[in-house]
Design a protein around this motif. Sequence first.
Motif, PDB file in Angstrom:
ATOM      1  N   GLY A  36     -34.269 -67.645 -27.774  1.00 56.99           N
ATOM      2  CA  GLY A  36     -35.372 -67.880 -28.701  1.00 56.99           C
ATOM      3  C   GLY A  36     -36.472 -68.738 -28.098  1.00 56.99           C
ATOM      4  N   ARG A  37     -36.290 -69.067 -26.808  1.00 58.88           N
ATOM      5  CA  ARG A  37     -37.261 -69.933 -26.142  1.00 58.88           C
ATOM      6  C   ARG A  37     -38.570 -69.184 -25.929  1.00 58.88           C
ATOM      7  NH1 ARG A  37     -34.090 -71.636 -21.867  1.00 58.88           N
ATOM      8  NH2 ARG A  37     -33.321 -73.208 -23.278  1.00 58.88           N
ATOM      9  N   THR A 230     -38.835 -75.406 -24.292  1.00 62.90           N
ATOM     10  CA  THR A 230     -38.398 -75.739 -25.642  1.00 62.90           C
ATOM     11  C   THR A 230     -36.885 -75.550 -25.689  1.00 62.90           C
ATOM     12  OG1 THR A 230     -38.799 -73.457 -26.278  1.00 62.90           O
ATOM     13  CG2 THR A 230     -40.546 -75.037 -26.752  1.00 62.90           C
ATOM     14  N   GLY A 231     -36.245 -76.186 -26.630  1.00 59.89           N
ATOM     15  CA  GLY A 231     -34.796 -76.074 -26.739  1.00 59.89           C
ATOM     16  C   GLY A 231     -34.380 -74.684 -27.187  1.00 59.89           C
ATOM     17  N   ASN A 232     -33.111 -74.398 -27.038  1.00 58.89           N
ATOM     18  CA  ASN A 232     -32.559 -73.111 -27.470  1.00 58.89           C
ATOM     19  C   ASN A 232     -32.566 -73.077 -28.995  1.00 58.89           C
ATOM     20  OD1 ASN A 232     -30.878 -70.950 -28.114  1.00 58.89           O
ATOM     21  ND2 ASN A 232     -29.659 -71.221 -26.243  1.00 58.89           N
ATOM     22  N   SER A 233     -33.311 -72.147 -29.576  1.00 55.14           N
ATOM     23  CA  SER A 233     -33.423 -72.134 -31.036  1.00 55.14           C
ATOM     24  C   SER A 233     -32.365 -71.256 -31.690  1.00 55.14           C
ATOM     25  CB  SER A 233     -34.824 -71.669 -31.447  1.00 55.14           C
ATOM     26  OG  SER A 233     -35.069 -70.406 -30.888  1.00 55.14           O
ATOM     27  N   ALA A 255     -32.409 -76.938 -34.613  1.00 49.42           N
ATOM     28  CA  ALA A 255     -32.358 -77.938 -35.687  1.00 49.42           C
ATOM     29  C   ALA A 255     -32.944 -77.248 -36.913  1.00 49.42           C
ATOM     30  CB  ALA A 255     -33.156 -79.174 -35.312  1.00 49.42           C
ATOM     31  N   GLY A 256     -32.073 -76.654 -37.659  1.00 50.63           N
ATOM     32  CA  GLY A 256     -32.557 -75.864 -38.786  1.00 50.63           C
ATOM     33  C   GLY A 256     -33.141 -74.560 -38.281  1.00 50.63           C
ATOM     34  N   ARG A 257     -33.866 -73.877 -39.146  1.00 50.56           N
ATOM     35  CA  ARG A 257     -34.392 -72.558 -38.777  1.00 50.56           C
ATOM     36  C   ARG A 257     -35.642 -72.632 -37.925  1.00 50.56           C
ATOM     37  NH1 ARG A 257     -34.045 -68.493 -43.908  1.00 50.56           N
ATOM     38  NH2 ARG A 257     -31.797 -68.221 -43.905  1.00 50.56           N
ATOM     39  N   ALA A 258     -36.383 -73.713 -38.096  1.00 46.10           N
ATOM     40  CA  ALA A 258     -37.714 -73.737 -37.473  1.00 46.10           C
ATOM     41  C   ALA A 258     -37.838 -74.727 -36.329  1.00 46.10           C
ATOM     42  CB  ALA A 258     -38.749 -74.076 -38.541  1.00 46.10           C
ATOM     43  N   ALA A 259     -36.750 -75.354 -35.975  1.00 45.46           N
ATOM     44  CA  ALA A 259     -36.897 -76.397 -34.961  1.00 45.46           C
ATOM     45  C   ALA A 259     -35.850 -76.253 -33.863  1.00 45.46           C
ATOM     46  CB  ALA A 259     -36.793 -77.773 -35.605  1.00 45.46           C
ATOM     47  N   SER A 260     -36.159 -76.801 -32.725  1.00 49.46           N
ATOM     48  CA  SER A 260     -35.198 -76.836 -31.619  1.00 49.46           C
ATOM     49  C   SER A 260     -35.396 -78.136 -30.858  1.00 49.46           C
ATOM     50  CB  SER A 260     -35.412 -75.638 -30.699  1.00 49.46           C
ATOM     51  OG  SER A 260     -36.671 -75.748 -30.068  1.00 49.46           O
ATOM     52  N   ASP A 292     -33.215 -90.501 -14.929  1.00 46.15           N
ATOM     53  CA  ASP A 292     -34.328 -90.061 -15.763  1.00 46.15           C
ATOM     54  C   ASP A 292     -33.771 -89.344 -16.983  1.00 46.15           C
ATOM     55  OD1 ASP A 292     -34.028 -87.289 -14.806  1.00 46.15           O
ATOM     56  OD2 ASP A 292     -35.067 -87.996 -13.017  1.00 46.15           O
ATOM     57  N   ILE A 293     -34.492 -89.494 -18.046  1.00 43.93           N
ATOM     58  CA  ILE A 293     -34.087 -88.898 -19.319  1.00 43.93           C
ATOM     59  C   ILE A 293     -35.285 -88.131 -19.872  1.00 43.93           C
ATOM     60  CG2 ILE A 293     -33.349 -89.389 -21.697  1.00 43.93           C
ATOM     61  CD1 ILE A 293     -32.138 -92.011 -20.575  1.00 43.93           C
ATOM     62  N   ASN A 294     -35.033 -86.901 -20.291  1.00 44.02           N
ATOM     63  CA  ASN A 294     -36.077 -86.111 -20.941  1.00 44.02           C
ATOM     64  C   ASN A 294     -35.591 -85.693 -22.315  1.00 44.02           C
ATOM     65  OD1 ASN A 294     -36.234 -85.426 -17.865  1.00 44.02           O
ATOM     66  ND2 ASN A 294     -38.236 -84.946 -18.712  1.00 44.02           N
ATOM     67  N   GLY A 295     -36.489 -85.666 -23.232  1.00 43.69           N
ATOM     68  CA  GLY A 295     -36.124 -85.182 -24.560  1.00 43.69           C
ATOM     69  C   GLY A 295     -37.312 -84.472 -25.175  1.00 43.69           C
ATOM     70  N   LYS A 296     -37.044 -83.473 -25.989  1.00 39.35           N
ATOM     71  CA  LYS A 296     -38.148 -82.780 -26.645  1.00 39.35           C
ATOM     72  C   LYS A 296     -37.666 -82.214 -27.977  1.00 39.35           C
ATOM     73  CE  LYS A 296     -41.910 -79.630 -25.507  1.00 39.35           C
ATOM     74  NZ  LYS A 296     -42.334 -78.600 -24.569  1.00 39.35           N
ATOM     75  N   PHE A 297     -38.527 -82.301 -28.946  1.00 44.62           N
ATOM     76  CA  PHE A 297     -38.247 -81.737 -30.267  1.00 44.62           C
ATOM     77  C   PHE A 297     -39.433 -80.856 -30.631  1.00 44.62           C
ATOM     78  CE2 PHE A 297     -38.652 -81.870 -34.895  1.00 44.62           C
ATOM     79  CZ  PHE A 297     -37.366 -81.459 -35.270  1.00 44.62           C
ATOM     80  N   ASP A 298     -39.136 -79.599 -30.968  1.00 47.80           N
ATOM     81  CA  ASP A 298     -40.197 -78.659 -31.346  1.00 47.80           C
ATOM     82  C   ASP A 298     -39.964 -78.169 -32.765  1.00 47.80           C
ATOM     83  OD1 ASP A 298     -42.014 -77.668 -28.975  1.00 47.80           O
ATOM     84  OD2 ASP A 298     -40.018 -78.074 -28.159  1.00 47.80           O
ATOM     85  N   LEU A 299     -41.010 -78.183 -33.517  1.00 45.71           N
ATOM     86  CA  LEU A 299     -40.924 -77.707 -34.901  1.00 45.71           C
ATOM     87  C   LEU A 299     -42.024 -76.660 -35.097  1.00 45.71           C
ATOM     88  CD1 LEU A 299     -39.925 -78.005 -37.875  1.00 45.71           C
ATOM     89  CD2 LEU A 299     -41.666 -79.779 -38.142  1.00 45.71           C
ATOM     90  N   VAL A 300     -41.589 -75.465 -35.520  1.00 46.00           N
ATOM     91  CA  VAL A 300     -42.567 -74.387 -35.776  1.00 46.00           C
ATOM     92  C   VAL A 300     -42.381 -73.941 -37.226  1.00 46.00           C
ATOM     93  CG1 VAL A 300     -43.508 -72.208 -34.912  1.00 46.00           C
ATOM     94  CG2 VAL A 300     -42.251 -73.700 -33.366  1.00 46.00           C
TER      95      VAL A 300
END
Lengths: 754, 301
Positions: A36-37, A230-233, A255-260, A292-300
């Motif tokens: 879903g990326r 983006t994360g795996n949705s 993270a729910g239907r619209a986020a990863s 090093d640390i990376n983080g990302k949150f995407d909400l569509v």
Amino acid sequence: MWKILPLLFMAYGLVAPTAYAQMASIEGFIKDAETGRLLLNANIIVRETRRGIATDTTGFFAINNIEPGRYTLVCSYMGYQVWEEKVTLEQGESLNLDVKLRPVNVAMHEITVEPENNTASLKQIGRKHISTELITNMPVFEADVFQAVQFLPGVQSSSDFSSNLYIRGGNPGQTLVLFDNNTIYKPTHFFGFFSAFNTDVIRNVNLYKGAYPAPYGDRLGSVLKIDSKTGNSNRLSGSLTAGMLASRLMIEGPAGRAASWYIAARRSTIGPLLDMLRKSTSGIPDDYYFYDINGKFDLVPSTKNRFSLSLYAGEDKILFPVSEQASLTMNYGNRSARANWEHMHTPAFTSRFSVSGTHYFNTLGYSIAGFTHGRFNEIYELSTEGEIDSHPADWLQISAGVKFGVTRLSLGDKALKNGTFSENIENQLATAFAHQVWKLSDSWKMMPGLRFNYFLNGDYLRFDPRFTIQYAPGHRLSIHASYGRYHQFLSLITNETFTSSDMWLSASENIPPSKAHQFAFGINTIPLKSVSLDLELYFKSMDDLFELNPFRSNWAGLAYDDLLRTGKGYSYGLEAIIEKKTGIITGYIGYALGYAWQKFPGFNRAEINQPGTERYYPPKYDRRHDLTFILNFQFAPQWKITSAFSYASGQAFTKALGRYAVNNMPFNPGAGNVLTVGRVNAERLPAYHRLDVSVSKTGTFLGLAETEIQLHVLNVYSRRNVWFYNYYFEENPVKQIEVTLLPVLPALSYSIKF
Amino acid sequence: MKQFILISFSLLAMCSACRPYHQDDYKEQYVVESYLYTGRSLPLVHITKTIPVQQPYSYRRLSSVKNANVHIQLLDNENRAKVEQTFEYTFQKDNYYPVQEHTVLPGRTYRLLINIPGYSQTVTAQTQVPEVFEILRFGPDTLQYQSGEPLSLTISASHYPGRQNVYMVGIHSQVPEVENLTPHYAALYEEKEYDPHYFNFLQTHDWGVLTAGNFTPVNEEALSIVVPWNEIPFFNKNNILVSALDDNLFDFIRSQSIQRSYQGLPPGEIQNVLTYVEGALGIFGAVTSDTVRVFVKPQQN
């Protein structure tokens, strides 16, 4: 009046035509069907009209102004199956279409991202896309974006010990390094052996080697833009890699239907190796780590809105024993965060708004028999940006943006806890740009742009016009020419050995920002199916280059401006790359011819005592010829071999011509040996060459997870390339000693993807 | 396509062929060396020559410039173009010595003039002697290494035209014996495999170039500084020599240090040492100094 012109220019960009109301359009996202990326820079083409576009940085595409009718849409992306679908467009229809592409195989590494799709007309001058597959397969210690970039023509390293990028005769500080659009001031780890970016999270890498467009600025030379994925949705997944120098873990999921989201961490695992070396070798660090640390949150939440939050933190710390009573401590790194909101007003008009913050720090301290000395350098940056992208007509694309930022650069020096030098430069920076793409005909395209920068400290207002024209008579040939003016308010001091003591300086009231003019001319061709040949010529002039004056090593009591020297330089060259992108054997051959020159007052004088007799001289990293072969051979479904061979003419060095001594000095009598030199860096070290090979095998772990094992062998035939020469006065006559680079070195890594 | 390839290769060949930056040829140059010390007699002047770097070096063998005409001039304080006094020099045993007696005056400007038969240029160098200062206070006079109070020096403020004052602090051992080495230097001496040159080097150790900014102002008239333990190579008696430097010595020492260490320059890039002798290389420097003696006791176990 002249100050208002750019504003008018930008205003024109905002109110440009929005006709074609009766035409149809297609818009949507292109995604990986399995994860879903969103796939950026994927190509979608309307076959019948041969009109196409690549997805933007959010995976979105929009093709406007299509005559009503029945069409075949073709979507391609290297490493994925070609997707085709027939659509019928009605008058005024806006078709919303999400394309899901399926990977062609189940290899565990990231699939190649290749936006250029062997279409010469889609290429941009000076820009090179680096596939994540190339990065992960490169035969280096640790899969690394900078090491992969260093193999491109026109990009050089200063040594095997540095992953700093010297591009087209510029120093590493002249390259803007963006990670998810945030500036990273310290992009390397481990003395500079590899970069600060975890390859597990890299989605897209683009390098603008020069003459880059108006949306970017603040650097004289080039831009390296790294976007994280983006994360795996669809499901929770991840990967774990154990390597000899570092190991890394990445977990992602919906993270729910619209986020990863994803979170990735990497930490050095060199401790056991250092422990072992310490028993037999002196000078091994007492303690060393990096992470090093990376983080990302995407909400569509809808097709019209997209929010993302990206975080990065990286740090290196080393404690180095110099002798029994002396030690050196270094601690450096970056932290950055960025929140971004993107809104699609219409398929042809999107806007972005973001807020970001960055902190860079570098402290160096040494202690000798109770005496302590420290030096520190820090940058805090807080900024907000707004951008728009508009495609009002088939022949016109417009992007424009503004940015306001506050920065604080600190530089200091202290001895025995007492500050001997301290400077804080606080600044407010405003930039605005407008960039347009005008399609003048089927063959001609013009890309004008303008950027202006205002730097409060010193009241510097600088306008940077950028211009590119492209002629592409067919899909097999395109010819480009570019010009750009660039300004840079910061300057990086790096000494070409290890990058741990790098230092950033800032323009000030009395030190104007550096300035460059760049000219480039390029030809992209597709002489054979799946083979491309690109050639580029460039010229760059640089003025007001400021850096630390090497003769001012004691800063106590000096004003900031007195620490610096200001000079100028220029570089020019030619680059060629032949690339084969498909088939069992892929790879490229790159060649660069480059010249770089610089001049500073008081240095490299024709007559030692005569001011005004300074001459231009090449920096150490200048190499005349640089030839690179990269070959990937997939000799079985699970086996792959990658080899990288580079041959470069030697770097510049200064040959000592004569010597004398002053033996009655009031201090340290007998220590007055002096070398006399002629032209600085007029000699060349022996040619540099090296072959690296990597073999990888993919498989499964108990049928539960995909695995990959990689064996890298660096410098296969153990060529002892010369780094530099030292002169030893302890011998008579003076002895010239070679200091060499790395011998043959193996490295092993094992990855599990679940 | 063929045309394009031809043009590209022609361009390549053109660029490859040009090499506009040739190495200079080695040029033999005269080297002068002389240091004015405030309150002392005029210094001797030593004249040598450079040699190619690949040849063995002998300081004595190169002291072969015997027939030069050497003078030092004291310039007028107000009008530097006007010569107040000229002192003749004569050659004796490797060096040139002043014929007349003269005590070097602080704050005054001196010029060195050398004419060498067969050499068309007159070698000249000029310097202003730093003003007098003194060590007002120091203490303690007996130090307990790394455990007691460190050595603190208070000097009277002095000025140099055009810049802040620059100092060297020397720590000269009066009992330089191996068993007197402080732990840090004993470890370094061992690391250097008991190199006698290094041991000799430590006997007249210096702290490096310090500026007035490294000192803490006590008041408008005085500056103080703490001598860190790592700058003391030997226990027992040490002379602490504080010297104010002229521009010529300051630039010579700091640029020579960069040439030796590459500090601040890429490895392999060598810049010439800054020297202000016209027609030759070397140094015509001036210092003003004051000395005190301290006793350093080993650390108590």
